[in-house]
Structures are given as structure tokens and as C-alpha cells.
Design a protein around this motif. Structure first.
Motif, PDB file in Angstrom:
ATOM      1  N   HIS A 188      28.369  85.817 158.946  1.00  0.00           N
ATOM      2  CA  HIS A 188      29.566  85.145 159.561  1.00  0.00           C
ATOM      3  C   HIS A 188      29.407  85.026 161.569  1.00  0.00           C
ATOM      4  N   ARG A 224      26.974  82.559 162.951  1.00  0.00           N
ATOM      5  CA  ARG A 224      28.081  80.554 162.983  1.00  0.00           C
ATOM      6  C   ARG A 224      27.715  80.320 164.245  1.00  0.00           C
ATOM      7  N   GLU A 225      28.424  81.283 165.023  1.00  0.00           N
ATOM      8  CA  GLU A 225      29.465  81.345 165.790  1.00  0.00           C
ATOM      9  C   GLU A 225      28.655  81.095 167.327  1.00  0.00           C
ATOM     10  N   HIS A 282      20.978  77.266 156.819  1.00  0.00           N
ATOM     11  CA  HIS A 282      21.586  76.062 157.305  1.00  0.00           C
ATOM     12  C   HIS A 282      20.558  75.087 156.860  1.00  0.00           C
ATOM     13  N   THR A 332      23.994  73.620 154.405  1.00  0.00           N
ATOM     14  CA  THR A 332      25.360  73.775 154.753  1.00  0.00           C
ATOM     15  C   THR A 332      25.921  73.376 156.010  1.00  0.00           C
ATOM     16  N   TYR A 383      25.229  76.673 157.383  1.00  0.00           N
ATOM     17  CA  TYR A 383      25.694  78.248 157.624  1.00  0.00           C
ATOM     18  C   TYR A 383      26.585  78.134 157.164  1.00  0.00           C
ATOM     19  N   ARG A 384      27.798  77.701 156.965  1.00  0.00           N
ATOM     20  CA  ARG A 384      29.251  77.494 155.798  1.00  0.00           C
ATOM     21  C   ARG A 384      29.087  78.757 154.690  1.00  0.00           C
ATOM     22  N   ASP A 385      27.822  78.403 154.024  1.00  0.00           N
ATOM     23  CA  ASP A 385      28.278  79.316 152.945  1.00  0.00           C
ATOM     24  C   ASP A 385      27.606  80.494 152.656  1.00  0.00           C
ATOM     25  N   LYS A 408      34.088  89.044 159.024  1.00  0.00           N
ATOM     26  CA  LYS A 408      34.828  88.664 159.643  1.00  0.00           C
ATOM     27  C   LYS A 408      35.136  89.293 160.659  1.00  0.00           C
TER      28      LYS A 408
END
Length: 207
Positions: A91, A94-95, A165, A168, A170-172, A205
Motif C-alpha cells: 500500500h 504507491r504514495e 508497476h 496498473t 501499483y494499484r493492484d 492501509k
């Protein structure tokens, strides 16, 4: 040094690391330069060299510091802790520009880091410790090779990160990590331990 000056120095160092992480994540180690990093940070070359000897030192700081940034919010031990570390990483990458940079730099780390600090080995040691704790708790089956499984987890996460990467952004990645554990747990853990592990990807998360 006064407390105020110490705080400013820490802020400057953090700004350099973040700027370097952004540049490394975008352009890789070879494509990055001290000039690009200082321009991104809005700082002088003098400020950069006060904190870091060169580009290689910055890259090492980012790679070696990866595990310190991945702190699961749930208290857990053994198998669950290993799962929580991977989900938190999935999680957070991604940020977090520093984790993103680490993912990019891992492919070029022979350029700036010694074998004793190799990122794969660093993560494998962490998972081996958690698997050793799981063994003490009776969570693993008798044929489990903790070192081999730790390396397998790192290799699988690295592959999942690369595919996520590309496909998606990294979304999935959290879903891919959960799939990895669903495949691993039946052969790794006792039936009772495997059934008790929480694979809800939302555990990773942040609050």
C-alpha cells in the motif's frame, strides 16, 4: 549546535532525500545527477554535500532505510507479522517516493551499495526473523526452510512490484501480495495457523 539549527539540518536532509527519491524513481540511478537532485530540492550544492558525500551515498541512504519506513499499524508476530509487513509495503509504495525510489534502485544497486547491504538480503533477514518466530510459535510445518522461504517472499514481492508497476501503476499490488500468500500458506504453515492468518489487504492501509 542549537536545537533550532538541528531541526533545520534535519529538515534540509529530509528535503534532499525526498528530492533524490523523486529523481531516482523517475530516472533511475544512472539518469539522476546531483544537479538534478539539488534543483528539485531547491537547495544549493553546498547543502547537498554537507549532508551527503555524493550521489551514491544518497542512493545507499534510500535503499538501506527502506524497512524503517514500512511499519505495520497492527500489532502482530510470526506469520501474521510477515504478512502485515508485505501488505503495508504494497500500500505504502504507491504514495511514498522513497519506497518508489527503492523499487527502482534495486535494479541498479550494484552501482552504489556493497553486498553486505544488498536490499534483497536486507529484506530476507527481516522475513527470516519473523519466520523463526513463527516456528517457535508452532505456526510452520516441520519441513519449512526459513531462509529459503524468506528469500522466496522477497523474490515474489519484487516480481509482483515490477508487474504491478508496468500494468496498473501499483494499484493492484496489494491484491498480488495477497495472492502470493494464498499460494504460500498451505505449504508453509500448519492448517490451523494458515486459517488464522488475516489476509485482508486493508490491513496494510495507513489509518
Amino acid at each position: 549546535m542549537s536545537r533550532q539549527r538541528q531541526d533545520r539540518a534535519l529538515q534540509t536532509r529530509a528535503a534532499i532525500v525526498r528530492a533524490a527519491a523523486e529523481v531516482f524513481a523517475e530516472q533511475g540511478y544512472a539518469g539522476a545527477s546531483v544537479t538534478k537532485i539539488t534543483e528539485r530540492a531547491g537547495l544549493t550544492m553546498g547543502a547537498m554535500y554537507f549532508h551527503f558525500k555524493n550521489k551514491a551515498a544518497l542512493a545507499r541512504e534510500i535503499v538501506v532505510g527502506q524497512p524503517e519506513r514500512v511499519l505495520p499499524r497492527h500489532e502482530s508476530v510470526g506469520l501474521q507479522r510477515a504478512v502485515d509487513i508485505t501488505l503495508t509495503w504494497a500500500h505504502q509504495i504507491r504514495e511514498d517516493p522513497v519506497l518508489l525510489a527503492g523499487a527502482r534502485l534495486v535494479m541498479e544497486q550494484e552501482e552504489f551499495i556493497g553486498q553486505e547491504q544488498n536490499s534483497h538480503q536486507q529484506w530476507a533477514r527481516i522475513f527470516e526473523q519473523e519466520l523463526a518466530e513463527a516456528q517457535k510459535r508452532g505456526e510452520l510445518n516441520g519441513t519449512c526452510d526459513e531462509s529459503a522461504v524468506a528469500r522466496l517472499i522477497v523474490n515474489a514481492c519484487t516480481g509482483a512490484q515490477m508487474h504491478a508497476h508496468m500494468l496498473t501503476g501499483y494499484r493492484d499490488l496489494p491484491i498480488r501480495v495477497v495472492e502470493m500468500w494464498r499460494c504460500l500458506l498451505p505449504s508453509l504453515a500448519t492448517p490451523a495457523a494458515a486459517a488464522s492468518v488475516d489476509l485482508n489487504s486493508d490491513r496494510g492501509k495507513s489509518t
